[in-house]
Design an enzyme around this catalytic site. Structure first.
Site, PDB file in Angstrom:
ATOM      1  N   ARG A   1       4.653   5.996   1.819  1.00  0.00           N
ATOM      2  CA  ARG A   1       5.061   5.585   3.159  1.00  0.00           C
ATOM      3  C   ARG A   1       4.196   4.439   3.668  1.00  0.00           C
ATOM      4  O   ARG A   1       4.687   3.489   4.261  1.00  0.00           O
ATOM      5  CB  ARG A   1       4.988   6.781   4.123  1.00  0.00           C
ATOM      6  CG  ARG A   1       5.570   6.483   5.477  1.00  0.00           C
ATOM      7  CD  ARG A   1       7.072   6.259   5.341  1.00  0.00           C
ATOM      8  NE  ARG A   1       7.668   5.666   6.535  1.00  0.00           N
ATOM      9  CZ  ARG A   1       7.669   4.371   6.793  1.00  0.00           C
ATOM     10  NH1 ARG A   1       7.072   3.528   5.959  1.00  0.00           N
ATOM     11  NH2 ARG A   1       8.250   3.901   7.868  1.00  0.00           N
TER      12      ARG A   1
ATOM     13  N   CYS B   1       5.129   0.506   4.719  1.00  0.00           N
ATOM     14  CA  CYS B   1       4.766  -0.168   5.974  1.00  0.00           C
ATOM     15  C   CYS B   1       4.114  -1.523   5.684  1.00  0.00           C
ATOM     16  O   CYS B   1       4.381  -2.505   6.364  1.00  0.00           O
ATOM     17  CB  CYS B   1       3.822   0.689   6.807  1.00  0.00           C
ATOM     18  SG  CYS B   1       4.644   1.619   8.118  1.00  0.00           S
TER      19      CYS B   1
END
Lengths: 269, 106
Positions: free
Chosen positions: A226, A230
């Site tokens: 994750r 980003c």
């Protein structure tokens, strides 16, 4: 149009981080044990159907990984023929609350150990076998299984004189502008919380539900997956899995979500 | 192939039982391309069936439109004590089976 003029009207060059009113701000800690600000779990920003899917212990697709992790826990591996259960016995007791204290500092080596790192440390040193690579089915299953044992317990990552340097580093990364978008984590996940990024609502960026089943991924993924996406989102150079930069950031995030309960395996869109 | 099933261990005769099954499978659609532009071959669970006391009570035929890790919930009328047997197979010939026993009381 010359390059010079184009640069002069670039919005982000004149746009300071302070111009957006903060939802909550973190003041520099005075003592050596900074207190984490209590925030809102990411699931509270999700739609009702996603919340329902996460709460349903059968329909939650992440539970397939938990089930798989349970099998691996009991299966001997490596030349010594040792399973996780050989040393740790029943995970429901021995592993309760353990991953809520990760990432932690490995004082011997001065590096940060996240739960994935701890699993691989055990595999190499206790089971004498090969470490699992990030995002492999087995590592995700074991991470999901371990974090599931802490479900409902508060995250308790504390900062002391030993891990303070790494925490400072993680904090600096969280507040550092980077990438072509010239954005820091803090811009979206503290100053614009609750606003929309495309069709998604910006959350406070807590990792208390990881590993998560993301409908977009169609599979379970780690917190580092994750974080890397980003980095990709702000068009910055993406650190490798297990990079010190990501580990320091994980430590800072762990401290930052202290007090929130573990929700693994989470479900997100 | 890993699957989780949820079947009540006991039910009253005439009761409608909720049966749930979720199977870990990537459900490769056949439309995804690799870095060289070649399609990953389609590999989905094409058939899932459930037999109750030897009789087929549920069957699903799936294609590219079904998401990964398919999850099904269906209802079966409890009429006899016996075994619920689930079977499924994907395009690569790999399949799986699960079973559970339900006791029907009057």
């Amino acid at each position: 149009m010359s390059i010079g003029i184009w640069c002069a009207v670039t919005p982000w060059s004149s746009h300071s981080a302070e111009s957006i009113p903060p939802i909550f701000s973190i003041s520099p800690p005075a003592s050596s044990t900074p207190l984490a600000p209590l925030g809102r779990s990411g699931i509270t920003f999700a739609s009702p159907d996603i919340r329902q899917l996460q709460a349903d212990n059968f329909a939650n697709p992440g539970m397939l990984w938990v089930t798989r992790g349970e099998t691996i826990w009991r299966t001997p591996s490596g030349v010594k023929g040792q399973a996780c259960a050989s040393c740790h016995q029943d995970a429901q007791q021995s592993m309760q609350g353990v991953s809520a204290r990760y990432p932690r500092l490995d004082t011997g080596r001065g590096t940060i150990l996240n739960i994935e790192g701890q699993i691989n440390r055990c595999r190499q040193e206790q089971q004498a076998t090969t470490p699992w690579v990030y995002e492999s089915a087995d590592l995700l299953a074991m991470t999901a299984y371990l974090n599931y044992q802490s479900r409902g317990m508060p995250i308790a990552v504390t900062i002391d004189t030993d891990n303070r340097t790494q925490w400072e580093r993680g904090k600096a990364i969280f507040h550092r502008r980077q990438g072509q978008m010239n954005l820091a984590c803090v811009h979206c996940h503290e100053q614009l919380v609750g606003r929309k990024l495309l069709t998604d609502t910006l959350s406070e960026g807590h990792g208390n539900a990881y590993p998560i089943y993301r409908l977009e991924w169609q599979t379970v993924g780690s917190l580092q997956r994750r974080l890397r996406s980003c980095f990709n989102g702000v068009r910055a150079a993406i650190p490798d899995y297990g990079a010190e930069e990501l580990l320091a950031l994980e430590l800072y995030l762990g401290w930052r979500s202290s007090g929130l309960t573990v929700e693994a395996p989470g479900v997100r869109r | 192939m890993l699957a989780r099933i949820q079947v009540p261990s006991q039910a009253r005769r005439g009761e409608v039982m909720t049966i749930r099954i979720s199977i870990q499978h990537a459900m490769e659609t056949g439309y995804r391309l690799d870095d060289f532009g070649r399609a990953y071959p389609k590999n989905v669970i094409h058939t899932l069936s459930c037999h109750y006391g030897g009789k087929e009570v549920f069957r699903a035929e799936m294609g590219s439109g079904i998401a990964a890790n398919p999850y099904f919930e269906f209802y079966v009328l409890a009429d006899q004590s016996g075994e619920l047997r689930f079977e499924w197979q994907d395009d690569s010939g790999v399949g799986g089976a699960e079973r559970a026993t339900v006791q029907v009381v009057t």
